[in-house]
Structures are given as C-alpha cells and as structure tokens.
Design a protein around this motif. Structure first.
Motif, short mmCIF file in Angstrom:
data_model
loop_
_atom_site.label_atom_id
_atom_site.label_comp_id
_atom_site.label_asym_id
_atom_site.label_seq_id
_atom_site.Cartn_x
_atom_site.Cartn_y
_atom_site.Cartn_z
N PRO A 37 0.82 -1.22 0.00
CA PRO A 37 0.00 0.00 0.00
C PRO A 37 0.85 1.27 0.00
O PRO A 37 0.52 2.25 -0.68
CB PRO A 37 -0.82 -0.13 1.29
N GLU A 38 1.97 1.23 0.73
CA GLU A 38 2.83 2.40 0.80
C GLU A 38 3.45 2.71 -0.57
O GLU A 38 3.59 3.88 -0.96
CB GLU A 38 3.94 2.18 1.83
N ALA A 39 3.83 1.66 -1.32
CA ALA A 39 4.42 1.86 -2.64
C ALA A 39 3.39 2.42 -3.62
O ALA A 39 3.72 3.27 -4.47
CB ALA A 39 4.99 0.55 -3.17
N ILE A 40 2.14 1.98 -3.47
CA ILE A 40 1.07 2.53 -4.32
C ILE A 40 0.88 4.01 -4.03
O ILE A 40 0.80 4.85 -4.95
CB ILE A 40 -0.25 1.77 -4.08
N ASP A 41 0.80 4.35 -2.74
CA ASP A 41 0.57 5.75 -2.35
C ASP A 41 1.74 6.64 -2.79
O ASP A 41 1.54 7.80 -3.18
CB ASP A 41 0.39 5.85 -0.84
N ALA A 42 2.96 6.10 -2.73
CA ALA A 42 4.12 6.89 -3.13
C ALA A 42 4.15 7.14 -4.63
O ALA A 42 4.65 8.17 -5.10
CB ALA A 42 5.40 6.19 -2.68
N ALA A 43 3.60 6.20 -5.39
CA ALA A 43 3.63 6.32 -6.85
C ALA A 43 2.54 7.22 -7.40
O ALA A 43 2.70 7.84 -8.45
CB ALA A 43 3.51 4.93 -7.49
N ILE A 44 1.41 7.30 -6.68
CA ILE A 44 0.23 8.02 -7.19
C ILE A 44 -0.02 9.24 -6.31
O ILE A 44 -0.27 9.13 -5.10
CB ILE A 44 -1.00 7.10 -7.19
N ASP A 45 0.03 10.40 -6.89
CA ASP A 45 -0.08 11.65 -6.11
C ASP A 45 -1.46 11.84 -5.51
O ASP A 45 -1.60 12.25 -4.36
CB ASP A 45 0.24 12.86 -7.01
N ASP A 46 -2.51 11.54 -6.28
CA ASP A 46 -3.86 11.81 -5.83
C ASP A 46 -4.34 10.71 -4.88
O ASP A 46 -4.29 9.52 -5.22
CB ASP A 46 -4.79 11.90 -7.04
N GLU A 47 -4.81 11.10 -3.68
CA GLU A 47 -5.18 10.13 -2.65
C GLU A 47 -6.34 9.24 -3.10
O GLU A 47 -6.33 8.03 -2.89
CB GLU A 47 -5.54 10.87 -1.36
N ARG A 48 -7.37 9.85 -3.72
CA ARG A 48 -8.52 9.05 -4.15
C ARG A 48 -8.12 8.07 -5.24
O ARG A 48 -8.55 6.91 -5.25
CB ARG A 48 -9.65 9.95 -4.63
N THR A 49 -7.29 8.52 -6.17
CA THR A 49 -6.84 7.63 -7.24
C THR A 49 -6.03 6.46 -6.67
O THR A 49 -6.17 5.32 -7.10
CB THR A 49 -6.00 8.41 -8.27
#
Length: 751
Positions: free
Chosen positions: A362-374
């Motif tokens: 999950p952390e790697a996903i959040d780091a890669a994608i700027d928009d929180e909802r996306t």
C-alpha cells in the motif's frame, strides 16, 4: 593438445544461460564433439544439466550446488559435466525430459540426467538440494547422488549399463518408433496408454475429433476458477481454449464457450497477467491464478494473444482485444531487437528476489500516485493490502469491478476508468525505476515464428497496421540472419548464429509467414512459407515411419530421434506442420502436401483419439482434414487499405506484383468474423495480373484455389470455398459466408 575437461568452457558460449555458469568451479562443457569425445576417451559418465536463463529453480540449484567446491570436485573428477540451454537444444531436452517423465512421472527444469559416455541415461530427476532435506520429502541430496554413482561406475557398472540400455529402448519406443515403422503392440516401460506401439493408424482420427477434444477439455475444466485441473499450479493452455471456442462456433455449445471464457477471464484477471506493463507470466502457482511464477516467455506472449483475439472475434468482448493489444505492446516495448527480431525471456528474479519487480505494498502505491482518491481506487482495484498475497507483498489482480468501485466511491464508471488509467500510468512510471529482471536476448527462430503469426493476425483483427509491421520486421530479421536460402538456423545472439533448425523452427516460422500473407496479400510471404514447408517434407518427414521428426534426417544423431507430438509449453511442431501442409496443398497441388499430412495423422490416430488433450494441435489438424479445407479467396481490384503495399524486407519478390493487400471493404468484416481454420487467400484481380505471382511461386498455371476466381464487375470480389468447391462471386463477406451455411445471427458471423 588442450584438455577440454580441465576447465569450464562456457565462457565461449553466447547463450545467457550457459554464460550464467561460466564462473562456476564446475568444469562445465557445452554439448559438443569435444566434450562427447572426451567422455568416451576417459570412460567417464556424463552429468547433463538442462535449463534456461529465466528458470528460478535452475538458479537455486546453481547457488546451492554448482557454486560449491565439494560438488565441483566430484563432478570434475568423476564425470564429464555438461550444460545445455533447452531453448537452443529442444532435441536433447525432448529426449531426456521424456525419460524423466517415464521414470518419475514428472519433469521440469533444471533437468538433471546421468548418462553413459554414449549418452544413454541411467538416472534422472529435476531439482536436487545439495544435501538431503527432510522438509523437501524424500528427495536425495545431489552430492550424495554424485558420490554414489562415481563409486558405482567403478564397482557396479554392469547394472548401470543394463539400466541404461532398458531406458534407451523405452525412449526409442516412446519417441522414435511408429506403428507404420514396425513397432510392436506392447507398451514401453513406464509409458502411458496410446503411445507408440499401442496399435496405430488403422482408423483415421478425423471423426468428430474436435468434439473429443472439447469433451475432454470440459471434463478437465475447473468450473469455479477456470483453467484445467482441480488444483495448482495452473498453466496456460491456449490450444485447449481455442478448441473450446471452435467447438462452440461449430455446435453452439454454451458449456464450451463458458469454459473457454472463464479460463480467459481468470488468466487476464489474476496475477499471471501483468496489470501494469501488459503481458503474461509463465504460469500460476495456485488454483485461483493469484500468484504467478514470474518469468515471462516470448512463446506465451505470442500464443496467448492469438486465443484472446479468437475470443474477441467470437464474443465481441472488448476486454479480450485489450489484453491482446497490451501484450503486443509489451512485446514491442520489452522484447524487440532494434532490427526487428524478438528476444526470448525475462527472468523471474530481479535484485536477487523472485517477483520483486512486480509486487506492491500500500505504501508503494501511495508513493507512486499523487492523488489520494486515485491511489485508493488503485489499491482496491488491484487488491493491494498490508498483509499481501505473496511473501507480505501483493501481486496485482483484478480484485474489484468497475461498477463496484463506482458505487462504493459515488463515482460514474467512466470516472473510475479514467482514474485507473492514470493510476496504471503512474505505477508503470514508478516501476521503471526498479531493478529490472534480466533479459535473455537470444533470438530463436521458432518462437519468433509464433510471434510473427500472432502479430499478423492481430494487425487484421485489431485493425492496427503497427502489429502487421512488427510481424514483417521480425520475419525480415529472421530471413536475413537465420535463413541461408536453403536451411534455417536455430538461434541468433549478438551477431552469432548457432544450431541447425528443428521442425518447430520451420513449422512455426512457416505458419507465421503464411499468416502474414493472409493479412497483407503479399505473395513473398506465401512463397517463403512454401519454401519452408518443402524443407519440412524433405528433411523431417520419413516415408517409412510416415511421421515428422523433430530433428532433420541429416542432423546430429542422438540415442533416439524424437518426435514432438504433444502440445506442451508450445504447440506440437508435428501438429502445426500437418495443419500447414493441409493449408498449403491448395497452392501446390502437385507436391502431395495433403497426402503427407494425412499419413502423419493416420500414423498417430490412436494417440489422438486416446489422449486428445495432449495432442490438441494434431487433433485440430485432423478436424481440418475431415472438413476438407475452407478458404476465402479475395480477388483485389486494387482498392488500397494501407497494408501490403510492397514486398517485406528480405523478400526476393519485387513490388508491385508482390502484394495486393486486403481491400478495406473486407477488412472490417474479416476482423470481426471468427473463421477458425479457414484460409484467407488474397490474389490479384485478373489472371493476367496473377502471372507475376505464378512466376514468383514457380508455378506453370494457377492452382485450383485461384483458378477462374477473378474480380467481377470492376470490384474486389470474394469467393467462399470448401473442399475445392466455391461459392458464386460476391462483393461482401457476409454474402460469401452464407454459402458456408452461416447466417448473420450466428455467433461470430459477419454483419
């Protein structure tokens, strides 16, 4: 004189797999005359290790045993250790993989075989740990096995040689002999029912062969999770899926269609499919298709899009077209040589860990994608959790549908789709900064043939000439580097060409060239396919045995001459060749291609009937023979469509006579119509214009498929032909297909 056994000789090889072992303390030898002569001169047994560069357990065994000084001492002192890349030498792999399956009931890589100096096997297995490990069951330790045979070779040699003779006889029964060449009716030791010697060819295998394959496939289908078998691992079986699709098209069986689409959906939705970069991994380790074995192979990413294209034509489901496009795009981006050929594999490991390049937290996903909802949508869509599904991390799968995500987040479905597209782009960009898996940059003729055929079909079905051009570039590469005008070579690597071509090289490449002709209307591709098939008949067909062998008659002599009759990770080369011989008979009726194909099918009729799922390619060829052959002949009046505007690179046929293209007025109908086993045959509009083609093909007169089938009324004209009888001339595909007994209401029929 230099003693070849005194050093590791793999530093002189171009195969990435062999070079991976060039620094081992084991004095590895390539399989060559020097090593085999040394084995007989020193009277040492051979230890043969067969693998490939992307093989995970090959790496494990190398780390545990082949880097070990104690193991190296035993191998160097008492054996002739030989390393073989199974992708370069499918003949050796076929022979010794077969004895492993006969004796142990299984096989795989690394393949470990102990041989007499003459190459006769007396012990076999796959992966062995260095020392016996109780946690791995009763698998003996590799070091103990080597020490035991080093001693037994001196003290109990007669028993070893007796076993080697028995196993070699079993290999010949299983791989070489046929009923027509005088095999007796007893089963070979360890062989399953229906092998050579169990009767043979007395009754043709054509009668409802497709129905037999479909029935067997339905019995084997996992109705809950898709695929074949009730557990894991699960391998892609594109030939079986194609047979189910054909059965549905022929009979209307909803069970067959459901089994096929459930499997296709499971593979595309599970972890075997790369949801970020496109393309397929080798297989799934579990029943649910969640965790893959992470290596990527050219042959999977060639054959799987082909069956997704079939499903798209049959159902109109856009998802299947998307999977094919993304897989082709992966091949273009990751596997394409600058001059057009395609590389072989991606390793399962990167940075020393299996799957590290592909898994997420999950952390790697959040780091890669700027928009929180996306990012949240991406985590839910692909099932990314804190606990993960693979060693604490997550292999991406389709875990939530678009409608469910839209409802859950109070969004429209189009908003979800747009957000996920942005998410995938961001994940792809982030993943590009990771250490990439190693790529095996061998260019294999046979696997390139598979890719060429699939891309050519993709160009037609998807309406994208980019894929057609990729296919033509790859064919031009192979013709330039691996074809000398008479024979094919097996492998190209950084300018080095090695190995004689095998049946799969000729059959798969000829099929690819023939697919390109059907898509582009370029006669140079048809001519090349015919040239290759003539070599198949001359070098691989045996009149006495009435079969096609994997190795050429003038090739290296092994302990047995193998046939490749079953579909495994790639289609049966004998089955592909038989089907192609039936197709090309229409263009060269005096060369007895159909008769030769029929002899092969009759020789193996008992095999095909007894084990249809193992012999899908042969069974589909038998079904084609039973139907008498079907063709769509298109006489093009010159209507342009942007494809086939001239001969491809490497052609020896000059434009403008080389290519007529497929008229734009027919391309859309052909793209959307499922025509399994039907040959698409473009030709020039008039018989006068056809003369240049006949000269190029060395034909004195028009073959039956083209004779009298000119364009009419100043328009491109289509003829539907079956069993050498043709429909009246028509100017629309749907009108011609009506002659086949189809209607526009049937699945896969043209509008």
């Amino acid at each position: 004189m230099d003693d070849p056994l005194s050093r590791n000789r793999l530093d002189g090889e171009e195969s990435p797999y062999l070079r991976q072992h060039a620094d081992n303390p084991v004095n590895w030898q390539p399989w060559d005359e020097a090593a085999l002569t040394a084995a007989q001169a020193t009277d040492r047994p051979i230890f043969l290790s067969i693998g490939y560069s992307a093989c995970h357990w090959c790496h494990v065994m190398a780390d545990e045993s082949f880097e070990d000084e104690d193991v190296a001492a035993v191998l160097n002192d008492s054996f002739v250790p030989v390393k073989v890349d199974r992708e370069e030498r499918p003949d050796l792999d076929s022979v010794y993989q077969t004895i492993c399956q006969l004796v142990t009931g299984g096989g795989g890589w690394p393949l470990s075989v102990w041989l007499t100096p003459e190459g006769k096997p007396f012990y076999v297995g796959t992966y062995f740990p260095k020392t016996e490990d109780p946690q791995r069951g009763n698998v003996p330790g590799f070091l103990d096995i080597c020490r035991s045979f080093a001693s037994s070779w001196e003290t109990d040699r007669e028993e070893i040689e007796n076993r080697a003779e028995q196993w070699t006889d079993a290999l010949r029964d299983e791989l070489e002999t046929t009923p027509s060449s005088g095999a007796d009716s007893q089963e070979s030791p360890g062989a399953g029912a229906g092998g050579p010697g169990t009767g043979g060819g007395s009754e043709a295998a054509d009668a409802d062969t497709l129905g037999a394959v479909a029935t067997s496939a339905l019995r084997a289908t996992d109705r809950e999770y898709g695929g074949f078998g009730s557990g894991g691992p699960k391998f892609p079986q594109p030939g079986r899926v194609e047979a189910l699709l054909r059965s549905h098209a022929k009979t209307g069986s909803e069970d067959a269609l459901s089994a096929a689409t459930t499997t296709l959906d499971a593979m595309a939705g599970g972890g075997m499919y790369d949801h970020v970069g496109g393309g397929f991994h080798r297989y799934a380790t579990d029943r649910e298709w969640t965790v893959p074995h992470f290596e990527k192979m050219l042959y999977d990413n060639a054959e799987l899009p082909r069956v997704y294209l079939s499903a798209y034509q049959l159902t109109g489901e856009e998802t299947y077209a998307t999977v094919a496009r993304e897989t082709f795009d992966f091949l273009q981006r990751e596997f394409r040589h600058a001059e057009g050929g395609f590389f072989s594999t991606f390793d399962a490991q990167s940075d020393g860990e299996e799957g590290k390049f592909y898994v997420w937290t999950p952390e790697a996903i959040d780091a890669a994608i700027d928009d929180e909802r996306t990012a949240e949508l991406a985590r839910e869509r692909f099932g990314v959790t804190e606990t993960g599904n693979f060693e604490g991390k997550t292999v991406l799968t389709i875990a939530a549908s678009i409608p469910d995500l839209a409802e859950r987040h109070d969004l429209s479905e189009s908003e979800v789709v747009d957000s996920l597209a942005k998410a995938r782009s961001a994940l792809f960009e982030a993943r590009e900064s990771r250490i990439r898996p190693a790529r095996d940059e061998k260019i294999l003729t046979s696997w390139n043939g598979l890719a060429i055929g699939s891309l050519a079909r993709g160009g037609l079905v998807l309406g994208d000439d980019t894929y057609t051009e990729l296919a033509e570039d790859a064919l031009a590469f192979v013709r330039e580097h691996l074809w000398d005008g008479e024979r094919l070579a097996r492998r190209y690597k950084d300018g080095d060409v090695k190995g004689e071509g095998y049946l799969d090289d000729y059959a798969f490449l000829a099929r690819g060239a023939f697919e390109l002709y059907q898509t582009t209307g370029d006669v140079s591709h048809l001519k090349f396919a015919l040239d290759l098939v003539r070599v198949v008949v001359e070098a691989f067909y045996d009149d006495d045995a009435e079969t096609l062998y994997l190795t050429a008659a003038d090739g290296e002599t092994l302990v047995t001459r193998p046939q490749e009759l079953t579909d495994q990770s790639t289609p049966s080369s004998a089955g592909v060749a038989a089907s192609l011989l039936l197709d090309l008979d229409a263009f060269a009726p005096d060369e007895e291609f159909a008769e030769i194909a029929g002899s092969v099918l009759d020789t193996h009729a008992d095999r095909i009937r007894g084990r249809p799922l193992e012999h899908v390619s042969l069974a589909l060829a038998a079904d084609k023979r039973a139907g008498g052959g079907s063709e769509i002949v298109i006489a093009n009046d010159g209507e342009a469509d942007g494809s086939g505007e001239g001969a491809a690179g490497g052609s020896d046929v000059e434009a403008p006579e080389a290519a007529v293209g497929v008229p734009a007025s027919f391309r859309e109908s052909l793209a959307s119509t499922y025509l399994p086993g039907v040959v698409i045959s473009p030709r020039p509009a008039t018989d006068d214009a056809l003369d240049g083609w006949l000269d190029a093909l060395d034909l004195d007169e028009a073959p039956p498929i083209w004779k009298g089938r000119e364009a009419r009324d100043g328009e491109s004209t289509v003829y539907a032909c079956e069993g050498r009888a043709c429909s009246p001339p028509a100017h629309s595909l749907s009108e011609a297909l009506a002659w086949f007994g189809r209607s526009a209401d049937e699945p896969g029929a043209a509008d």
